[in-house]
Design a protein around this motif. Structure first.
Motif, PDB file in Angstrom:
ATOM      1  N   SER A  14       0.835  -1.210   0.000  1.00 51.74           N
ATOM      2  CA  SER A  14       0.000   0.000   0.000  1.00 51.74           C
ATOM      3  C   SER A  14       0.866   1.256   0.000  1.00 51.74           C
ATOM      4  O   SER A  14       0.560   2.238  -0.689  1.00 51.74           O
ATOM      5  N   GLU A  15       1.985   1.223   0.748  1.00 49.45           N
ATOM      6  CA  GLU A  15       2.883   2.379   0.776  1.00 49.45           C
ATOM      7  C   GLU A  15       3.581   2.559  -0.570  1.00 49.45           C
ATOM      8  O   GLU A  15       3.779   3.690  -1.034  1.00 49.45           O
ATOM      9  N   MET A  16       3.966   1.459  -1.205  1.00 50.75           N
ATOM     10  CA  MET A  16       4.593   1.547  -2.521  1.00 50.75           C
ATOM     11  C   MET A  16       3.640   2.182  -3.529  1.00 50.75           C
ATOM     12  O   MET A  16       4.018   3.081  -4.290  1.00 50.75           O
ATOM     13  N   ILE A  22       1.794   9.621  -5.393  1.00 52.93           N
ATOM     14  CA  ILE A  22       2.359  10.920  -5.032  1.00 52.93           C
ATOM     15  C   ILE A  22       3.352  11.394  -6.086  1.00 52.93           C
ATOM     16  O   ILE A  22       3.426  12.582  -6.419  1.00 52.93           O
ATOM     17  N   ALA A  23       4.132  10.440  -6.643  1.00 53.41           N
ATOM     18  CA  ALA A  23       5.134  10.786  -7.658  1.00 53.41           C
ATOM     19  C   ALA A  23       4.520  11.055  -9.025  1.00 53.41           C
ATOM     20  O   ALA A  23       5.212  11.486  -9.947  1.00 53.41           O
ATOM     21  N   GLY A  92      10.928   8.428 -10.144  1.00 54.06           N
ATOM     22  CA  GLY A  92       9.810   8.620  -9.230  1.00 54.06           C
ATOM     23  C   GLY A  92       9.488   7.372  -8.433  1.00 54.06           C
ATOM     24  O   GLY A  92       9.738   6.248  -8.866  1.00 54.06           O
ATOM     25  N   GLY A  93       8.932   7.575  -7.236  1.00 55.96           N
ATOM     26  CA  GLY A  93       8.466   6.465  -6.413  1.00 55.96           C
ATOM     27  C   GLY A  93       9.590   5.611  -5.852  1.00 55.96           C
ATOM     28  O   GLY A  93      10.702   6.064  -5.619  1.00 55.96           O
ATOM     29  N   ARG A 128      19.564   3.217   3.453  1.00 57.44           N
ATOM     30  CA  ARG A 128      18.198   3.158   2.944  1.00 57.44           C
ATOM     31  C   ARG A 128      18.198   2.691   1.496  1.00 57.44           C
ATOM     32  O   ARG A 128      19.100   3.011   0.719  1.00 57.44           O
ATOM     33  N   PHE A 129      17.150   1.960   1.159  1.00 60.32           N
ATOM     34  CA  PHE A 129      16.988   1.402  -0.177  1.00 60.32           C
ATOM     35  C   PHE A 129      15.664   1.876  -0.767  1.00 60.32           C
ATOM     36  O   PHE A 129      14.703   2.133  -0.040  1.00 60.32           O
ATOM     37  N   LEU A 130      15.621   1.975  -2.080  1.00 58.71           N
ATOM     38  CA  LEU A 130      14.377   2.154  -2.809  1.00 58.71           C
ATOM     39  C   LEU A 130      14.291   1.031  -3.830  1.00 58.71           C
ATOM     40  O   LEU A 130      15.195   0.882  -4.668  1.00 58.71           O
TER      41      LEU A 130
END
Length: 233
Positions: A14-16, A22-23, A92-93, A128-130
């Motif tokens: 859900s956060e992803m 948002i992006a 983005g994201g 931190r990772f994305l």
């Protein structure tokens, strides 16, 4: 070093999806893939996906049309776990995750602004990772008065959620400043910007629910992968 405690999978999803909204990678009014197709693309069960979609619906980021599907509903006041994490992939994201590198009680840095009465702080160093790509090196200092008597063997992926659930501390505002700083010598090899090389660094002073400064942090960003983004509405 240890992996930060993972959030439940349905919360991660859900956060992803919220960060994608948002992006701008998922547009207002856009219809999501059918649930079975979306679940397959995310490698999760349909049941887990439906829990994620329910979270988004409750947060006002999604609406459902019976017999038609799930549609994006954009607003400027999403209640996201990662609302204060303002680093995104260049496109983005990106789903945030973290690895704890070092957690210790230390004296506050002389160069830091005022963030509480104690002369000591809990220092948290993290990578931190994305989307599993290492892109941000963090050094966080939390006023030790907020941590008296507690042990910190592990800290969750979302540190502000950890503050809220463990310390009854809510971060409600933050002042960010961008600068160029050299990557510190304690940086792990996974972070691809070399030690002592300059890169974009975000210095943050964060405030609690009564408006008092309680945390000072620095975040070095690998600008080949990610960027700092803030949106004004």
């Amino acid at each position: 070093m240890s992996e930060a405690t993972s959030l439940p999978v349905y919360i991660q999803i859900s956060e992803m999806l919220m960060r994608e909204i948002i992006a701008g990678r998922l547009s207002d009014g856009e219809r999501l893939l059918p649930e079975r197709d979306l679940a397959k693309s995310l490698n999760i069960s349909v049941g887990t996906l439906r829990k994620s979609l329910k979270e988004l619906e409750q947060k006002g980021a999604l609406f459902r049309r019976h017999g038609s599907g799930n549609y994006v509903k954009f607003n400027t006041k999403f209640n996201s776990i990662y609302s204060f994490f303002r680093v995104e992939l260049i496109d983005g994201g990106g789903l945030p995750s973290a690895k704890n590198l070092d957690i210790n009680l230390v004296k506050k840095p002389k160069s830091s602004p005022f963030f509480g009465e104690s002369d000591k702080c809990l220092r948290i160093r993290r990578l931190r990772f994305l989307d599993n790509r290492p892109c941000v090196l963090e050094e966080i200092h939390l006023d030790s008065i907020k941590t008296d008597g507690l042990k910190f063997d592990n800290i969750s992926q979302s540190i502000y959620l950890f503050y809220k659930n463990t310390l009854n501390l809510r971060i409600t505002a933050a002042k960010d400043s961008a600068t160029l700083l050299r990557v510190p010598v304690w940086s792990p090899k996974e972070f691809k910007v070399m030690n002592n090389q300059e890169t974009v660094c975000i210095e943050r002073l964060a405030y609690d629910q009564v408006g008092a400064p309680v945390e000072f942090s620095r975040s070095w960003i690998d600008t080949n992968i990610a960027r700092y983004t803030t949106r004004i509405s």
